[in-house]
Scaffold this motif. Structure first.
Motif, short mmCIF file in Angstrom:
data_model
loop_
_atom_site.label_atom_id
_atom_site.label_comp_id
_atom_site.label_asym_id
_atom_site.label_seq_id
_atom_site.Cartn_x
_atom_site.Cartn_y
_atom_site.Cartn_z
N MET A 1 0.85 -1.17 0.00
CA MET A 1 0.00 0.00 0.00
C MET A 1 0.91 1.24 0.00
SD MET A 1 -2.63 1.14 3.04
CE MET A 1 -2.34 -0.40 3.81
N ASN A 2 0.78 2.05 -1.02
CA ASN A 2 1.58 3.24 -1.16
C ASN A 2 0.76 4.46 -0.73
OD1 ASN A 2 2.89 5.55 -2.14
ND2 ASN A 2 3.84 4.41 -3.81
N TYR A 3 1.16 5.09 0.34
CA TYR A 3 0.40 6.22 0.87
C TYR A 3 0.35 7.39 -0.11
CZ TYR A 3 0.10 4.05 5.48
OH TYR A 3 -0.19 3.22 6.53
N TYR A 4 1.38 7.56 -0.90
CA TYR A 4 1.37 8.64 -1.88
C TYR A 4 0.31 8.39 -2.96
CZ TYR A 4 5.67 10.24 0.29
OH TYR A 4 6.60 10.71 1.19
N GLU A 5 0.20 7.13 -3.37
CA GLU A 5 -0.83 6.79 -4.36
C GLU A 5 -2.23 6.95 -3.78
OE1 GLU A 5 -0.06 2.89 -5.93
OE2 GLU A 5 1.83 3.53 -6.85
N ILE A 6 -2.39 6.58 -2.53
CA ILE A 6 -3.70 6.72 -1.89
C ILE A 6 -4.15 8.17 -1.90
CG2 ILE A 6 -4.94 6.55 0.32
CD1 ILE A 6 -3.24 4.00 0.85
N LEU A 7 -3.22 9.08 -1.57
CA LEU A 7 -3.56 10.50 -1.54
C LEU A 7 -3.41 11.17 -2.91
CD1 LEU A 7 -2.10 11.74 1.86
CD2 LEU A 7 -4.43 11.08 1.29
N GLN A 8 -2.95 10.40 -3.89
CA GLN A 8 -2.80 10.88 -5.26
C GLN A 8 -1.86 12.07 -5.35
OE1 GLN A 8 -6.82 11.50 -6.64
NE2 GLN A 8 -7.40 9.41 -6.17
N VAL A 9 -0.71 11.95 -4.67
CA VAL A 9 0.31 12.99 -4.71
C VAL A 9 1.66 12.34 -5.03
CG1 VAL A 9 -0.86 14.52 -3.08
CG2 VAL A 9 0.79 12.86 -2.23
N LEU A 10 2.61 13.14 -5.45
CA LEU A 10 3.96 12.66 -5.70
C LEU A 10 4.74 12.56 -4.40
CD1 LEU A 10 4.82 14.89 -8.80
CD2 LEU A 10 4.21 12.46 -8.80
N PRO A 11 5.76 11.71 -4.35
CA PRO A 11 6.59 11.61 -3.15
C PRO A 11 7.31 12.91 -2.80
CG PRO A 11 6.90 9.67 -4.49
CD PRO A 11 6.07 10.63 -5.30
N THR A 12 7.41 13.82 -3.74
CA THR A 12 8.06 15.11 -3.48
C THR A 12 7.06 16.20 -3.08
OG1 THR A 12 7.90 15.64 -5.84
CG2 THR A 12 9.96 14.63 -5.07
N ALA A 13 5.82 15.83 -2.88
CA ALA A 13 4.77 16.80 -2.57
C ALA A 13 5.05 17.55 -1.27
CB ALA A 13 3.42 16.11 -2.47
N LEU A 14 4.78 18.83 -1.31
CA LEU A 14 4.90 19.67 -0.12
C LEU A 14 3.78 19.36 0.86
CD1 LEU A 14 5.66 23.08 -1.86
CD2 LEU A 14 7.29 21.59 -0.69
N PRO A 15 3.98 19.65 2.14
CA PRO A 15 2.93 19.39 3.14
C PRO A 15 1.59 20.05 2.80
CG PRO A 15 4.99 19.89 4.23
CD PRO A 15 5.22 20.13 2.77
N GLU A 16 1.63 21.22 2.21
CA GLU A 16 0.39 21.91 1.84
C GLU A 16 -0.38 21.12 0.78
OE1 GLU A 16 3.46 23.50 1.53
OE2 GLU A 16 3.39 24.53 3.45
N VAL A 17 0.33 20.53 -0.15
CA VAL A 17 -0.30 19.74 -1.21
C VAL A 17 -0.90 18.47 -0.62
CG1 VAL A 17 0.15 18.46 -3.34
CG2 VAL A 17 1.23 20.69 -2.97
N ILE A 18 -0.20 17.86 0.30
CA ILE A 18 -0.71 16.65 0.96
C ILE A 18 -1.98 16.98 1.73
CG2 ILE A 18 -0.21 14.98 2.80
CD1 ILE A 18 2.72 15.04 1.77
N HIS A 19 -1.98 18.11 2.41
CA HIS A 19 -3.16 18.52 3.17
C HIS A 19 -4.35 18.77 2.24
CE1 HIS A 19 -5.41 20.20 6.51
NE2 HIS A 19 -5.70 21.23 5.75
N MET A 20 -4.11 19.46 1.14
CA MET A 20 -5.20 19.75 0.19
C MET A 20 -5.73 18.45 -0.42
SD MET A 20 -4.11 23.38 -1.63
CE MET A 20 -3.28 22.53 -2.91
N ALA A 21 -4.84 17.52 -0.73
CA ALA A 21 -5.27 16.25 -1.30
C ALA A 21 -6.12 15.47 -0.29
CB ALA A 21 -4.06 15.42 -1.72
#
Length: 69
Positions: A1-21
């Motif tokens: 299970m890849n958490y980045y895929e679950i949130l549909q973000v890249l591994p280089t995503a900034l915290p703000e992008v992760i929060h928005m996703a």
């Protein structure tokens, strides 16, 4: 299970992008608003929440990245 895929973000995503996703996916799959199968929505929210919990914490994210990348 890849958490980045679950949130549909890249591994280089900034915290703000992760929060928005996370917010966008939570809004879409929250069992109270999801129009499909409620069990599916509950399971999806569990995955989304677990991924966000890890990726939003700098220390947990660093550990996760070392383990899986």
């Amino acid at each position: 299970m890849n958490y980045y895929e679950i949130l549909q973000v890249l591994p280089t995503a900034l915290p703000e992008v992760i929060h928005m996703a996370y917010k966008a996916l939570a809004k879409k799959y929250h069992p109270d608003v999801y129009t499909g199968d409620k069990k599916y929505a509950e399971e999806k929210m569990k995955l989304i929440t677990a991924a966000y919990r890890v990726l939003s914490d700098p220390q947990l994210r660093q550990q996760y990245d070392k383990t899986y990348f």
